[in-house]
Design an enzyme around this catalytic site. Structure first.
Site, PDB file in Angstrom:
ATOM      1  N   HIS A 124      -3.297   7.257   2.389  1.00 42.13           N
ATOM      2  CA  HIS A 124      -3.731   5.955   1.891  1.00 42.13           C
ATOM      3  C   HIS A 124      -5.119   5.659   2.448  1.00 42.13           C
ATOM      4  O   HIS A 124      -5.370   5.800   3.646  1.00 42.13           O
ATOM      5  CB  HIS A 124      -2.721   4.891   2.326  1.00 42.13           C
ATOM      6  CG  HIS A 124      -3.201   3.499   2.093  1.00 42.13           C
ATOM      7  ND1 HIS A 124      -3.758   3.101   0.893  1.00 42.13           N
ATOM      8  CD2 HIS A 124      -3.234   2.413   2.911  1.00 42.13           C
ATOM      9  CE1 HIS A 124      -4.097   1.826   0.978  1.00 42.13           C
ATOM     10  NE2 HIS A 124      -3.800   1.393   2.189  1.00 42.13           N
ATOM     11  N   CYS A 147       0.810  -1.226   0.000  1.00 38.51           N
ATOM     12  CA  CYS A 147       0.000   0.000   0.000  1.00 38.51           C
ATOM     13  C   CYS A 147       0.843   1.274   0.000  1.00 38.51           C
ATOM     14  O   CYS A 147       0.317   2.353  -0.284  1.00 38.51           O
ATOM     15  CB  CYS A 147      -0.948  -0.008   1.195  1.00 38.51           C
ATOM     16  SG  CYS A 147      -2.083  -1.401   1.144  1.00 38.51           S
ATOM     17  N   ASN A 172     -10.151  -0.122  -0.052  1.00 42.92           N
ATOM     18  CA  ASN A 172      -8.689   0.012  -0.026  1.00 42.92           C
ATOM     19  C   ASN A 172      -8.134  -0.558  -1.341  1.00 42.92           C
ATOM     20  O   ASN A 172      -8.145  -1.766  -1.546  1.00 42.92           O
ATOM     21  CB  ASN A 172      -8.155  -0.741   1.201  1.00 42.92           C
ATOM     22  CG  ASN A 172      -6.636  -0.723   1.299  1.00 42.92           C
ATOM     23  OD1 ASN A 172      -5.942  -0.389   0.341  1.00 42.92           O
ATOM     24  ND2 ASN A 172      -6.125  -1.095   2.467  1.00 42.92           N
TER      25      ASN A 172
HETATM   26  N1  COA Z   1     -18.941  -8.079   9.816  1.00 44.53           N
HETATM   27  C1  COA Z   1     -19.418  -8.263  11.035  1.00 44.53           C
HETATM   28  N2  COA Z   1     -18.626  -8.576  12.092  1.00 44.53           N
HETATM   29  C2  COA Z   1     -17.315  -8.649  11.878  1.00 44.53           C
HETATM   30  C3  COA Z   1     -16.745  -8.449  10.614  1.00 44.53           C
HETATM   31  C4  COA Z   1     -17.613  -8.146   9.562  1.00 44.53           C
HETATM   32  N3  COA Z   1     -17.172  -7.931   8.314  1.00 44.53           N
HETATM   33  N4  COA Z   1     -15.416  -8.579  10.717  1.00 44.53           N
HETATM   34  C5  COA Z   1     -15.134  -8.871  11.986  1.00 44.53           C
HETATM   35  N5  COA Z   1     -16.291  -8.909  12.705  1.00 44.53           N
HETATM   36  C6  COA Z   1     -16.471  -9.182  14.123  1.00 44.53           C
HETATM   37  C7  COA Z   1     -15.323  -9.932  14.730  1.00 44.53           C
HETATM   38  O1  COA Z   1     -15.481 -11.318  14.545  1.00 44.53           O
HETATM   39  C8  COA Z   1     -15.431  -9.526  16.169  1.00 44.53           C
HETATM   40  O2  COA Z   1     -16.460 -10.280  16.787  1.00 44.53           O
HETATM   41  P1  COA Z   1     -16.324 -10.793  18.296  1.00 44.53           P
HETATM   42  O3  COA Z   1     -16.225  -9.543  19.110  1.00 44.53           O
HETATM   43  O4  COA Z   1     -17.568 -11.567  18.493  1.00 44.53           O
HETATM   44  O5  COA Z   1     -15.065 -11.603  18.316  1.00 44.53           O
HETATM   45  C9  COA Z   1     -15.922  -8.087  16.116  1.00 44.53           C
HETATM   46  O6  COA Z   1     -16.487  -7.933  14.811  1.00 44.53           O
HETATM   47  C10 COA Z   1     -14.848  -7.063  16.310  1.00 44.53           C
HETATM   48  O7  COA Z   1     -13.745  -7.425  15.496  1.00 44.53           O
HETATM   49  P2  COA Z   1     -12.447  -6.556  15.455  1.00 44.53           P
HETATM   50  O8  COA Z   1     -11.429  -7.249  14.609  1.00 44.53           O
HETATM   51  O9  COA Z   1     -12.075  -6.172  16.853  1.00 44.53           O
HETATM   52  O10 COA Z   1     -12.982  -5.248  14.720  1.00 44.53           O
HETATM   53  P3  COA Z   1     -12.251  -3.912  14.463  1.00 44.53           P
HETATM   54  O11 COA Z   1     -13.012  -2.790  15.037  1.00 44.53           O
HETATM   55  O12 COA Z   1     -10.763  -3.991  14.786  1.00 44.53           O
HETATM   56  O13 COA Z   1     -12.375  -3.774  12.881  1.00 44.53           O
HETATM   57  C11 COA Z   1     -11.002  -3.967  10.925  1.00 44.53           C
HETATM   58  C12 COA Z   1     -11.728  -4.717  12.040  1.00 44.53           C
HETATM   59  C13 COA Z   1     -10.302  -5.000  10.046  1.00 44.53           C
HETATM   60  C14 COA Z   1     -12.040  -3.206  10.136  1.00 44.53           C
HETATM   61  C15 COA Z   1      -9.983  -2.981  11.545  1.00 44.53           C
HETATM   62  O14 COA Z   1      -9.187  -3.645  12.491  1.00 44.53           O
HETATM   63  C16 COA Z   1      -9.078  -2.360  10.521  1.00 44.53           C
HETATM   64  O15 COA Z   1      -9.524  -1.660   9.621  1.00 44.53           O
HETATM   65  N6  COA Z   1      -7.761  -2.552  10.667  1.00 44.53           N
HETATM   66  C17 COA Z   1      -6.808  -2.016   9.701  1.00 44.53           C
HETATM   67  C18 COA Z   1      -6.771  -2.895   8.481  1.00 44.53           C
HETATM   68  C19 COA Z   1      -6.124  -2.245   7.318  1.00 44.53           C
HETATM   69  O16 COA Z   1      -6.260  -1.074   7.085  1.00 44.53           O
HETATM   70  N7  COA Z   1      -5.375  -3.029   6.525  1.00 44.53           N
HETATM   71  C20 COA Z   1      -4.741  -2.597   5.348  1.00 44.53           C
HETATM   72  C21 COA Z   1      -3.563  -1.755   5.671  1.00 44.53           C
HETATM   73  S1  COA Z   1      -2.777  -1.181   4.264  1.00 44.53           S
END
Ligand code: COA
Length: 313
Positions: free
Chosen positions: A235, A111, A265
């Site tokens: 980004h 990225c 993304n």
């Molecule tokens: N729909 C519904 N629920 C979802 C889900 C989805 N698409 N994805 C995950 N969940 C659930 C999880 O299973 C978890 O459930 P639980 O509490 O019962 O275990 C809950 O939602 C919370 O998950 P969590 O991973 O803590 O969510 P989050 O707030 O961290 O959001 C991302 C997840 C991936 C959106 C976030 O961490 C993120 O954007 N991180 C950066 C990723 C990124 O930018 N990557 C590329 C970099 S270049």
């Protein structure tokens, strides 16, 4: 000699994969995705190659710059999803665009690819090696997405963005700050012939810490204040990351343009796609100071200070 951006272009495939359609594929829903990421839909390239998207964006950037493809002397392509191991994407773009006099290579920096490519273009031009450089970032993230993994498949989309950089008396690409920490590489990977595997929370924590750090370092180096910057073009990964960066820099979101709601993304293509949108909407004017900042797999991160001088804007 200095380097300056003289044209931009982008290409987005037509197919829109909405959150509603995604929620028929994995257990998720529109509200969760919008609240946690800011993304409403993403584009999917149903047919064609990564190099086709790249070439479409490149042709628009060349046209925007008013440059004959034969005058380009270097093409740098950034992609994490190349069509071939070889030839590289830049060579295919050369063939399609007719930029017959260009040297060609690809870079792999996930990225942060646009940040790395723009830094390389600046260095080559300032060293006097090349005068006109075409950068093109093209990504088919849908091809390395695990469509059964709801924590990653909601995030990514396909698309391409391009820029033409020229040697100039105008110091358009003023300063660069680049970093990498390979020890953290395991939190975001895509092994050859396998899909993206990510620890989302780790990536989130890393981004909200490192992006403000690199921007502050960059601005300090150039004795520039946050309030002097017209736009911070980050980004486009998650709107909550962008909001957190704005807060940590002590400024508000109106200087952080966002288009991830439409595209998700698109990895290294996200910054040049957004830049092209701003350029075509006439939101950029001569002497505007812009900060580009990227972060991603490596893990890597970095930022670039630009003074806008695109004659077509
Ligand atoms: N729909 C519904 N629920 C979802 C889900 C989805 N698409 N994805 C995950 N969940 C659930 C999880 O299973 C978890 O459930 P639980 O509490 O019962 O275990 C809950 O939602 C919370 O998950 P969590 O991973 O803590 O969510 P989050 O707030 O961290 O959001 C991302 C997840 C991936 C959106 C976030 O961490 C993120 O954007 N991180 C950066 C990723 C990124 O930018 N990557 C590329 C970099 S270049």
């Amino acid at each position: 000699m200095n380097a300056t951006i003289i044209g931009t272009g982008s290409f987005l495939p037509a197919y829109k994969l909405t959150n509603r359609e995604l929620s028929t594929m994995v257990e998720t829903d529109n509200e969760w995705i919008v609240t946690r990421t800011g993304i409403s839909e993403r584009r999917i390239q149903k047919s064609g190659d990564v190099a086709d998207m790249a070439s479409n964006a490149a042709i628009k950037a060349l046209d925007n710059a008013g440059i004959n493809p034969k005058d380009i002397d270097l093409i740098i392509a950034s992609t994490s999803t190349p069509d071939y191991l070889f030839p590289n994407c830049a060579s295919i773009v050369q063939k399609i665009t007719g930029a017959d006099n260009a040297a060609c290579f690809d870079i792999s920096a996930a990225c942060s690819g646009f940040i790395m490519a723009l830094s390389a273009a600046k260095a080559y031009i300032e060293a006097g090696m090349f005068k006109k450089v075409l950068i093109v970032c093209s990504e088919k993230m849908s091809g390395i997405t695990d469509w059964k993994d709801r924590s990653t498949c909601i995030l990514f989309g396909d698309g391409a963005g391009a820029c033409v950089i020229e040697s100039s008396e105008h110091d358009g690409i003023k300063s660069v700050d680049l970093h990498n920490d390979g020890k953290l590489g395991g939190v975001l990977t895509a092994k050859r012939n396998e899909n993206i595997v990510m620890n989302g929370q780790e990536v989130f924590r890393f981004a909200v810490k490192k992006v403000p750090e690199t921007i502050n370092t960059l601005l300090e180096k150039e004795s520039t204040d946050v309030k002097d910057i017209k736009y911070f073009i980050l980004h486009q990964a998650n709107v909550r990351i962008i909001e957190s960066v704005a807060k940590r820099l002590g400024t508000d979101m109106n200087r952080f343009p966002v288009n991830l709601s439409k595209y998700g993304n698109t990895s290294s293509a996200s910054i040049p796609i957004l830049l092209d949108e701003l350029n075509r909407e006439n939101k950029l004017h001569a002497k505007d100071l812009l900060v580009f900042a990227g972060f991603g797999a490596g893990l890597n991160w970095g930022s670039i200070l630009v003074e806008w001088n695109c004659r077509k804007s």
